[in-house]
Design an enzyme around this catalytic site. Sequence first.
Site, mmCIF file in Angstrom:
data_model
loop_
_atom_site.group_PDB
_atom_site.id
_atom_site.type_symbol
_atom_site.label_atom_id
_atom_site.label_comp_id
_atom_site.label_asym_id
_atom_site.label_seq_id
_atom_site.Cartn_x
_atom_site.Cartn_y
_atom_site.Cartn_z
ATOM 1 C CE LYS A 1 3.177 -70.485 -1.926
ATOM 2 N NZ LYS A 1 4.453 -71.177 -1.805
ATOM 3 C CG PHE B 1 9.828 -75.720 2.863
ATOM 4 C CD1 PHE B 1 8.645 -75.847 3.576
ATOM 5 C CD2 PHE B 1 10.651 -76.827 2.759
ATOM 6 C CE1 PHE B 1 8.297 -77.038 4.176
ATOM 7 C CE2 PHE B 1 10.318 -78.030 3.352
ATOM 8 C CZ PHE B 1 9.134 -78.141 4.059
ATOM 9 C CB SER C 1 -1.016 -71.005 0.572
ATOM 10 O OG SER C 1 -1.785 -70.117 1.334
ATOM 11 N NE ARG D 1 -3.074 -58.556 7.090
ATOM 12 C CZ ARG D 1 -2.324 -59.485 7.645
ATOM 13 N NH1 ARG D 1 -1.237 -59.142 8.312
ATOM 14 N NH2 ARG D 1 -2.616 -60.759 7.531
ATOM 15 N N GLY E 1 -7.049 -58.054 0.770
ATOM 16 C CA GLY E 1 -6.811 -59.461 0.439
ATOM 17 C C GLY E 1 -7.102 -60.432 1.573
ATOM 18 C CG ASP E 2 -6.291 -60.125 5.753
ATOM 19 O OD1 ASP E 2 -5.432 -60.775 5.128
ATOM 20 O OD2 ASP E 2 -6.046 -59.500 6.796
ATOM 21 C CE1 TYR F 1 2.524 -67.083 -0.392
ATOM 22 C CE2 TYR F 1 0.226 -67.273 0.285
ATOM 23 C CZ TYR F 1 1.520 -67.739 0.314
ATOM 24 O OH TYR F 1 1.814 -68.868 1.025
#
Length: 332
Positions: A144, A72, A116, A281, A283-284, A140
Site C-alpha cells: 500500500k 478495491f 490502509s 500474530r 506483524g500486529d 501487505y
Amino acid sequence: MKILVAGGAGYIGSHTVKELIQEGFELVVFDNFSTGKKELLVGGELVVGDLMDLESIREVLRSKNIEAVLHFASLIQVGESYKDPQKYYTHNLISSLNLLAAMLESEVNNFIFSSSAAVYGEPQEIPIPESHPLNPINPYGCTKFFIEKILQDYERAYGLKFISLRYFNAAGSDPGGRLGEMHEPETHLIPNILLFLLGKKKSFDLFGTDFPTEDGAAVRDYIHVTDLAKAHVLALKKLLTSSQSDFINLGANKGYSVLEIIKKTEEVTGKKIVYREKPKREGDVPVLLASKEKAEKILGWKLYHSDIETIIETAWNWHQKTGNPPKSSAEK
Ligand code: UFG
C-alpha cells in the site's frame, strides 16, 4: 460518463457499489471473483476480468467512457503477506500498475485508492494523523505504501489525480441486510467471533495478551463498512470537483481492545464467548487509532453506523442469515 469499480464484488467494494448506485452514478464493476462474490453484486455493468492481465483492463478503459476509477482489488491478509511476501508484492503491485497504465493510456485521470492504516506501522502518535511518518512493518502494508508513492510520481509526471483512503478496521454489514463480510478464509476479529458462536468455526483464538495496552490485548479502531462506503462517494465527488490529490484516514477515532470486543459481542448476542489465549500474530501492532479530523474537514464525512453495538449487531444479523462461509473454509 461512468465510474469503474475494480474489486466491486468484495466486502468494501460491494458496499461502496451500493452507495454509488444510490447516488445515481453509472458503474462498470470489474472483478475476477477470486475473493469477490456474485451474490454481493447489487448493480452496475459487470465485466469479469483480472487486473493481472493488462489487455483485459485496457479494453474496458478504452471502450467504456470511464471518468474515474475506484480500486478495491487487492490481497488483504497481513499474516499471509508475512509468510508469502512474493505473492503480495507481485499481485498488489502489478495489478495496480496495470490498472494505472490502462488509465493513463485512455487519459482517465481520477483515482480513488483503497489504502490502509498498515502504511503507518508502529504508531509514534495516537490518534494517528495523515502526516504521521510512514513505516509499514509487514509486506501487505508495504504494498500500500509503494502504491501511494507511485501515485505521487504519476501525479507529478502525468497529471493523475487521486485520493488515497487509509482504512482502519472495516467491520459490520449493510444495515439493510443485503450485503456483508464473506472472506475465505476469514481472519478478521468480529466475523471470527460470530462464526464461532454460530458453530461454523470450532474455536476462537485471542491473539496477543501482553501488548503494552490497558488489558494486554491489541486495540483497534473499528469503522462500519457503510460509513466507509459513504466516504468513497464523498471522496469521488471531491476529486471530480476539486482535482486535488490527497491522503485521508478513515477510522472512527475510538479504540477497542480485543477483550472489549469480546465483551461487547457477548452483550449484543447474549452468548458467552469461550476463547483460547494465543501468542500475538506476526506483524500486529499494539494500537491503531485514527485521527478523523481530515476526513471530516475535507470530505464533510459523518459517521452514522460506527458505534460498536451497531457494528456488531449488523454483522451478527448478516452472519445469522447467510450460510457464510462455505463448508470448505468453515474449519480453517
Ligand atoms: N484477532 C484475534 N483473533 C482472531 C482475529 C483477530 O485475536 O480470530 C485480533 C488480531 O490479532 C488483532 C485484532 O484482533 O489484534 C484485529 O484483527 P483483524 O484481523 O480483525 O484486523 P487487523 O487489525 O489485523 O487488520 C486490519 C485489516 C488489514 C489492515 C489492518 C491495519 O484487515 O487489512 O487492519 O489497518 F492492514
